[in-house]
Design an enzyme around this catalytic site. Structure first.
Site, PDB file in Angstrom:
ATOM      1  CB  CYS A   1     -13.549   2.667   1.702  1.00  0.00           C
ATOM      2  SG  CYS A   1     -14.890   2.351   2.831  1.00  0.00           S
TER       3      CYS A   1
ATOM      4  CG  ASP B   1     -13.818   1.258  -6.628  1.00  0.00           C
ATOM      5  OD1 ASP B   1     -14.746   0.497  -6.281  1.00  0.00           O
ATOM      6  OD2 ASP B   1     -13.707   2.430  -6.217  1.00  0.00           O
TER       7      ASP B   1
ATOM      8  N   GLY C   1     -24.456  12.959  -9.094  1.00  0.00           N
ATOM      9  CA  GLY C   1     -24.389  11.548  -8.700  1.00  0.00           C
ATOM     10  C   GLY C   1     -24.317  11.430  -7.192  1.00  0.00           C
TER      11      GLY C   1
ATOM     12  CD  GLU D   1      -2.583   1.711   0.244  1.00  0.00           C
ATOM     13  OE1 GLU D   1      -3.461   0.945  -0.174  1.00  0.00           O
ATOM     14  OE2 GLU D   1      -2.369   2.834  -0.279  1.00  0.00           O
TER      15      GLU D   1
ATOM     16  CG  HIS E   1     -46.427  -1.926  14.899  1.00  0.00           C
ATOM     17  ND1 HIS E   1     -46.650  -1.089  13.825  1.00  0.00           N
ATOM     18  CD2 HIS E   1     -47.036  -1.372  15.973  1.00  0.00           C
ATOM     19  CE1 HIS E   1     -47.387  -0.071  14.236  1.00  0.00           C
ATOM     20  NE2 HIS E   1     -47.639  -0.211  15.536  1.00  0.00           N
TER      21      HIS E   1
ATOM     22  NE  ARG F   1      -5.209   5.797   0.549  1.00  0.00           N
ATOM     23  CZ  ARG F   1      -5.903   6.699  -0.129  1.00  0.00           C
ATOM     24  NH1 ARG F   1      -6.034   7.912   0.330  1.00  0.00           N
ATOM     25  NH2 ARG F   1      -6.501   6.373  -1.254  1.00  0.00           N
TER      26      ARG F   1
ATOM     27  CB  VAL G   1     -18.962  22.573 -16.311  1.00  0.00           C
ATOM     28  CG1 VAL G   1     -17.850  23.566 -16.013  1.00  0.00           C
ATOM     29  CG2 VAL G   1     -20.069  22.688 -15.275  1.00  0.00           C
TER      30      VAL G   1
HETATM   31  P1  FAD Z   1      -9.612   1.671  -2.874  1.00  0.00           P
HETATM   32  O1  FAD Z   1     -10.381   1.843  -1.638  1.00  0.00           O
HETATM   33  O2  FAD Z   1      -9.528   2.808  -3.811  1.00  0.00           O
HETATM   34  O3  FAD Z   1      -8.142   1.250  -2.407  1.00  0.00           O
HETATM   35  C1  FAD Z   1      -7.104   1.062  -3.293  1.00  0.00           C
HETATM   36  C2  FAD Z   1      -5.801   1.323  -2.567  1.00  0.00           C
HETATM   37  O4  FAD Z   1      -4.740   0.914  -3.408  1.00  0.00           O
HETATM   38  C3  FAD Z   1      -5.537   2.786  -2.256  1.00  0.00           C
HETATM   39  O5  FAD Z   1      -5.297   2.969  -0.891  1.00  0.00           O
HETATM   40  C4  FAD Z   1      -4.307   3.145  -3.078  1.00  0.00           C
HETATM   41  O6  FAD Z   1      -3.425   4.023  -2.392  1.00  0.00           O
HETATM   42  C5  FAD Z   1      -3.643   1.792  -3.255  1.00  0.00           C
HETATM   43  N1  FAD Z   1      -2.835   1.672  -4.470  1.00  0.00           N
HETATM   44  C6  FAD Z   1      -3.205   1.982  -5.740  1.00  0.00           C
HETATM   45  N2  FAD Z   1      -2.220   1.662  -6.600  1.00  0.00           N
HETATM   46  C7  FAD Z   1      -1.216   1.134  -5.853  1.00  0.00           C
HETATM   47  C8  FAD Z   1       0.050   0.599  -6.171  1.00  0.00           C
HETATM   48  N3  FAD Z   1       0.472   0.500  -7.427  1.00  0.00           N
HETATM   49  N4  FAD Z   1       0.842   0.157  -5.160  1.00  0.00           N
HETATM   50  C9  FAD Z   1       0.415   0.228  -3.855  1.00  0.00           C
HETATM   51  N5  FAD Z   1      -0.789   0.701  -3.509  1.00  0.00           N
HETATM   52  C10 FAD Z   1      -1.596   1.143  -4.490  1.00  0.00           C
HETATM   53  N6  FAD Z   1     -18.658   3.116  -1.249  1.00  0.00           N
HETATM   54  C11 FAD Z   1     -19.611   2.564  -0.479  1.00  0.00           C
HETATM   55  O7  FAD Z   1     -19.900   1.375  -0.619  1.00  0.00           O
HETATM   56  N7  FAD Z   1     -20.271   3.298   0.480  1.00  0.00           N
HETATM   57  C12 FAD Z   1     -19.997   4.599   0.668  1.00  0.00           C
HETATM   58  O8  FAD Z   1     -20.606   5.228   1.541  1.00  0.00           O
HETATM   59  C13 FAD Z   1     -19.011   5.215  -0.136  1.00  0.00           C
HETATM   60  N8  FAD Z   1     -18.727   6.516   0.029  1.00  0.00           N
HETATM   61  C14 FAD Z   1     -17.749   7.081  -0.745  1.00  0.00           C
HETATM   62  C15 FAD Z   1     -17.495   8.441  -0.584  1.00  0.00           C
HETATM   63  C16 FAD Z   1     -16.531   9.045  -1.351  1.00  0.00           C
HETATM   64  C17 FAD Z   1     -16.253  10.516  -1.163  1.00  0.00           C
HETATM   65  C18 FAD Z   1     -15.782   8.280  -2.288  1.00  0.00           C
HETATM   66  C19 FAD Z   1     -14.696   8.926  -3.103  1.00  0.00           C
HETATM   67  C20 FAD Z   1     -16.034   6.941  -2.462  1.00  0.00           C
HETATM   68  C21 FAD Z   1     -17.030   6.327  -1.702  1.00  0.00           C
HETATM   69  N9  FAD Z   1     -17.355   4.984  -1.851  1.00  0.00           N
HETATM   70  C22 FAD Z   1     -18.339   4.420  -1.095  1.00  0.00           C
HETATM   71  C23 FAD Z   1     -16.655   4.128  -2.823  1.00  0.00           C
HETATM   72  C24 FAD Z   1     -15.600   3.270  -2.106  1.00  0.00           C
HETATM   73  O9  FAD Z   1     -14.699   4.119  -1.440  1.00  0.00           O
HETATM   74  C25 FAD Z   1     -14.864   2.404  -3.102  1.00  0.00           C
HETATM   75  O10 FAD Z   1     -15.791   1.645  -3.853  1.00  0.00           O
HETATM   76  C26 FAD Z   1     -13.923   1.454  -2.391  1.00  0.00           C
HETATM   77  O11 FAD Z   1     -12.987   2.151  -1.618  1.00  0.00           O
HETATM   78  C27 FAD Z   1     -13.188   0.573  -3.401  1.00  0.00           C
HETATM   79  O12 FAD Z   1     -12.318  -0.272  -2.738  1.00  0.00           O
HETATM   80  P2  FAD Z   1     -11.020  -0.833  -3.446  1.00  0.00           P
HETATM   81  O13 FAD Z   1     -10.361  -1.708  -2.441  1.00  0.00           O
HETATM   82  O14 FAD Z   1     -11.336  -1.395  -4.758  1.00  0.00           O
HETATM   83  O15 FAD Z   1     -10.094   0.446  -3.736  1.00  0.00           O
HETATM   84  P1  NAI Z   2     -21.438   9.115 -10.156  1.00  0.00           P
HETATM   85  O1  NAI Z   2     -21.164   8.246 -11.305  1.00  0.00           O
HETATM   86  O2  NAI Z   2     -22.304   8.651  -9.054  1.00  0.00           O
HETATM   87  O3  NAI Z   2     -22.086  10.497 -10.654  1.00  0.00           O
HETATM   88  C1  NAI Z   2     -21.451  11.312 -11.570  1.00  0.00           C
HETATM   89  C2  NAI Z   2     -22.500  12.222 -12.167  1.00  0.00           C
HETATM   90  O4  NAI Z   2     -21.836  13.200 -12.933  1.00  0.00           O
HETATM   91  C3  NAI Z   2     -23.470  11.512 -13.100  1.00  0.00           C
HETATM   92  O5  NAI Z   2     -24.768  11.896 -12.772  1.00  0.00           O
HETATM   93  C4  NAI Z   2     -23.058  11.990 -14.475  1.00  0.00           C
HETATM   94  O6  NAI Z   2     -24.131  12.041 -15.387  1.00  0.00           O
HETATM   95  C5  NAI Z   2     -22.537  13.369 -14.150  1.00  0.00           C
HETATM   96  N1  NAI Z   2     -21.583  13.909 -15.105  1.00  0.00           N
HETATM   97  C6  NAI Z   2     -20.617  13.255 -15.786  1.00  0.00           C
HETATM   98  N2  NAI Z   2     -19.916  14.109 -16.546  1.00  0.00           N
HETATM   99  C7  NAI Z   2     -20.443  15.329 -16.323  1.00  0.00           C
HETATM  100  C8  NAI Z   2     -20.150  16.630 -16.806  1.00  0.00           C
HETATM  101  N3  NAI Z   2     -19.147  16.843 -17.649  1.00  0.00           N
HETATM  102  N4  NAI Z   2     -20.897  17.663 -16.376  1.00  0.00           N
HETATM  103  C9  NAI Z   2     -21.920  17.468 -15.493  1.00  0.00           C
HETATM  104  N5  NAI Z   2     -22.245  16.252 -15.009  1.00  0.00           N
HETATM  105  C10 NAI Z   2     -21.512  15.209 -15.414  1.00  0.00           C
HETATM  106  O7  NAI Z   2     -19.990   9.549  -9.633  1.00  0.00           O
HETATM  107  P2  NAI Z   2     -19.529  10.239  -8.302  1.00  0.00           P
HETATM  108  O8  NAI Z   2     -20.649  10.927  -7.629  1.00  0.00           O
HETATM  109  O9  NAI Z   2     -18.325  11.008  -8.658  1.00  0.00           O
HETATM  110  O10 NAI Z   2     -19.114   8.992  -7.422  1.00  0.00           O
HETATM  111  C11 NAI Z   2     -18.060   8.130  -7.873  1.00  0.00           C
HETATM  112  C12 NAI Z   2     -18.259   6.738  -7.371  1.00  0.00           C
HETATM  113  O11 NAI Z   2     -18.066   6.673  -5.974  1.00  0.00           O
HETATM  114  C13 NAI Z   2     -19.638   6.219  -7.685  1.00  0.00           C
HETATM  115  O12 NAI Z   2     -19.485   5.174  -8.623  1.00  0.00           O
HETATM  116  C14 NAI Z   2     -20.174   5.687  -6.416  1.00  0.00           C
HETATM  117  O13 NAI Z   2     -20.528   4.350  -6.546  1.00  0.00           O
HETATM  118  C15 NAI Z   2     -19.027   5.804  -5.404  1.00  0.00           C
HETATM  119  N6  NAI Z   2     -19.584   6.424  -4.207  1.00  0.00           N
HETATM  120  C16 NAI Z   2     -20.490   5.718  -3.474  1.00  0.00           C
HETATM  121  C17 NAI Z   2     -21.102   6.265  -2.392  1.00  0.00           C
HETATM  122  C18 NAI Z   2     -22.097   5.472  -1.654  1.00  0.00           C
HETATM  123  O14 NAI Z   2     -22.176   4.277  -1.859  1.00  0.00           O
HETATM  124  N7  NAI Z   2     -22.877   6.075  -0.778  1.00  0.00           N
HETATM  125  C19 NAI Z   2     -20.807   7.624  -1.942  1.00  0.00           C
HETATM  126  C20 NAI Z   2     -19.882   8.304  -2.807  1.00  0.00           C
HETATM  127  C21 NAI Z   2     -19.287   7.702  -3.885  1.00  0.00           C
END
Ligand code: FAD
Ligand code: NAI
Length: 467
Positions: free
Chosen positions: A44, A314, A183, A35, A446, A37, A238
């Site tokens: 996450c 992801d 989104g 990792e 309930h 980071r 945009v």
């Molecule tokens: P990641 O969590 O992205 O982890 C990948 C790790 O790999 C990173 O720490 C990175 O530093 C490391 N890495 C990458 N390349 C290398 C390399 N070459 N060598 C060593 N290390 C490396 N999902 C939900 O289900 N519920 C939520 O509420 C939710 N909220 C979110 C809110 C935000 C703001 C964001 C941005 C995402 C959210 N997500 C949520 C999405 C969720 O975070 C991701 O789906 C999830 O973290 C994916 O897990 P992952 O293990 O595939 O990758």
């Molecule tokens: P998203 O895919 O959910 O939404 C992106 C939005 O941007 C879409 O509605 C799309 O039509 C719009 N868009 C794309 N290009 C655009 C443009 N040029 N101008 C205006 N609108 C545009 O992606 P988001 O919100 O960035 O989240 C990324 C990922 O993180 C998602 O796939 C989601 O699954 C994950 N995530 C999950 C959460 C949860 O489970 N609660 C919370 C936050 C993120």
């Protein structure tokens, strides 16, 4: 036979990678996880699910106190004020506790954390921090990062145009936040800053927010968030941004093209999706190509087409969700250990943690019809649910989508304060192949919000009781 340093080496310690590493170690495999980071837990725990939920929870408490909901129930708080530093530090504490927890779990399960960026040398070895480490199996779990928007440059330090990471740590509440992308991130973080006092405008390219969700849910969400004060500019793109001092000026155009207009803001959040992380992995060294969307394709067992190389989370196709990544992490480790690890990708719940929450699992009504099903649906409004009425949180509804012939539940969609909790029951029912009748005849406690799911299932046959 070749000698390797490890049985399993996982690249990336997000929910996909750290869970894969722990499960592999639990199964007796010698395991390491690279990792780059400084802390474990990936997107996450560090800059995603966890900090965003801390901000959502805190801002929700603030709004409840500020708008008098607490007072309505007799809780006298006095004058309500915002200490943003305290909120941010509480969020940081949550992140610290949970990322530290993964470090503890690694030690407990004897997973070696290789600190640094990993890149392939060949299919059984990677270089991490100048050292070559070999493993019989390598799992790519490198996750995703923010999709950039051309002509709109993110600078989280400056804090005027930010991505989700920047929006989790703004030093002050913006006066006007423009969110690009309607989104999940846009609505969650837009809700946070609106509750804390910002005017929020969401610019969405499509003609409706929350793509991928059921049509009625998308419409209802738009209605509810508009009522809360979020302004939506749909079918709008945009095309550029400039920053002068602390003000950004965005150029907007209709999605189909046409006259442009300008929009000023002191904070712009770019949230138009995320892209898989494969740069810097040196995939060329092992001859592994990505698909058109930059993802690594796998078989159902999460093996790639290169022997000994696997991938989860992801970085592979499917919804970018932590629980999907975690389940794939468990499955890949079990497959590597010679067991059978399966993830049912048809039943992955998704939740938007706004207020009300929005949750879904399975097919939308539109997708079910497109897939050739004759569909029947049952809907029940939270307004008719006794607990929601009592708690004064009656926004939303539950919708059950079932096959008209077999009655099998194809999808469940919920807009409700507790939708994220309620959807688990629907996912479990679907995992067991439930009919709508099965949910309708399951005794629900309930008074609970979950009774609305029972009633929606009863409504599939046109026989709900409380409406
Ligand atoms: P990641 O969590 O992205 O982890 C990948 C790790 O790999 C990173 O720490 C990175 O530093 C490391 N890495 C990458 N390349 C290398 C390399 N070459 N060598 C060593 N290390 C490396 N999902 C939900 O289900 N519920 C939520 O509420 C939710 N909220 C979110 C809110 C935000 C703001 C964001 C941005 C995402 C959210 N997500 C949520 C999405 C969720 O975070 C991701 O789906 C999830 O973290 C994916 O897990 P992952 O293990 O595939 O990758
Ligand atoms: P998203 O895919 O959910 O939404 C992106 C939005 O941007 C879409 O509605 C799309 O039509 C719009 N868009 C794309 N290009 C655009 C443009 N040029 N101008 C205006 N609108 C545009 O992606 P988001 O919100 O960035 O989240 C990324 C990922 O993180 C998602 O796939 C989601 O699954 C994950 N995530 C999950 C959460 C949860 O489970 N609660 C919370 C936050 C993120």
């Amino acid at each position: 036979m070749a000698e390797y340093d490890y049985d399993v080496l996982v690249i990336g310690a997000g929910p996909g990678g750290y869970v894969a590493a722990i499960r592999a170690a639990q199964l007796g495999l010698k395991t390491a996880c690279a990792e780059s980071r400084g802390t474990l837990g990936g997107t996450c725990l560090n800059v995603g699910c966890i900090p965003s939920k801390a901000m959502l929870h805190g801002s929700e408490l603030f709004e409840e106190a500020n708008e008098g909901l607490l007072a309505k129930f007799g809780v006298q708080t006095g004058k309500v004020g915002l200490d943003l530093d305290a909120l941010l530090s509480e969020k940081d504490d949550a992140v610290k506790g949970l990322t530290g927890g993964i470090e503890y779990l690694f030690k407990k399960n004897k997973v070696d954390w290789l600190k640094g960026h990993a890149s392939f040398k060949d299919a059984h070895s990677v270089e991490v921090d100048g050292k070559t480490v070999s493993a019989e199996n390598i799992v790519i779990a490198t996750g995703s990062s923010v999709t950039p928007l051309p002509n709109v440059e993110v600078d989280n330090e400056r804090g005027v145009i930010v991505d989700s990471t920047g929006a989790l740590s703004l030093a002050k509440v913006p006066k006007h936040m423009v969110v690009i992308g309607g989104g999940v991130i846009g609505l969650e973080l837009g809700s946070v800053w609106r509750r804390l006092g910002a005017k929020v405008t969401v610019v969405e390219f499509l003609d409706q927010i929350l793509p991928g969700m059921d049509g009625e849910v998308r419409k209802e969400a738009n209605k509810l968030f508009s009522k809360q004060g979020i302004e939506f500019k749909l079918s709008t793109k945009v095309t550029g941004a400039s920053v002068r001092g602390k003000t950004a000026t965005l150029t907007l155009e209709p999605a189909e093209g046409g006259d442009s207009e300008e929009l000023k803001a002191d904070c712009v959040l770019v949230a138009i999706g995320r892209k898989p992380n494969t740069d810097g992995l040196n995939l060329d060294a092992i001859g592994l190509e990505t698909n058109k969307r930059g993802q690594i394709e796998t078989d159902h067992d999460f093996s790639t087409k290169i022997d000994g190389v696997w991938a989860v989370g992801d970085v592979i196709p499917g919804p970018m969700l932590a629980h999907k990544a975690e389940d794939e992490g468990i499955a890949v480790a079990e497959n590597i250990a010679g067991q059978i690890g399966i993830v049912n990708h048809d039943v992955i719940p998704s939740v938007v943690y706004t207020m009300p929450e929005i949750a879904g699992v399975g097919l939308t009504e539109e997708a079910a019809k497109e897939a050739g099903h004759k569909v029947k649906t049952g809907k029940f409004p939270m307004l008719a649910n006794s607990r929601a009425k009592t708690n004064r949180d009656t926004d939303g509804f539950v919708k059950v989508v079932a096959d008209a012939e077999s009655d099998q539940v194809l999808g469940v969609w919920i807009v409700a304060s507790l939708a994220g909790t309620m959807i688990a029951q629907a996912a479990q029912a679907m995992e067991f192949g439930a009919l709508s009748e099965d949910i309708a005849y399951t005794c629900h406690a309930h008074p609970t919000h979950s009774e609305a799911l029972k009633e929606a299932a009863m409504a599939v046959r046109g026989k709900p009781i409380h409406i």
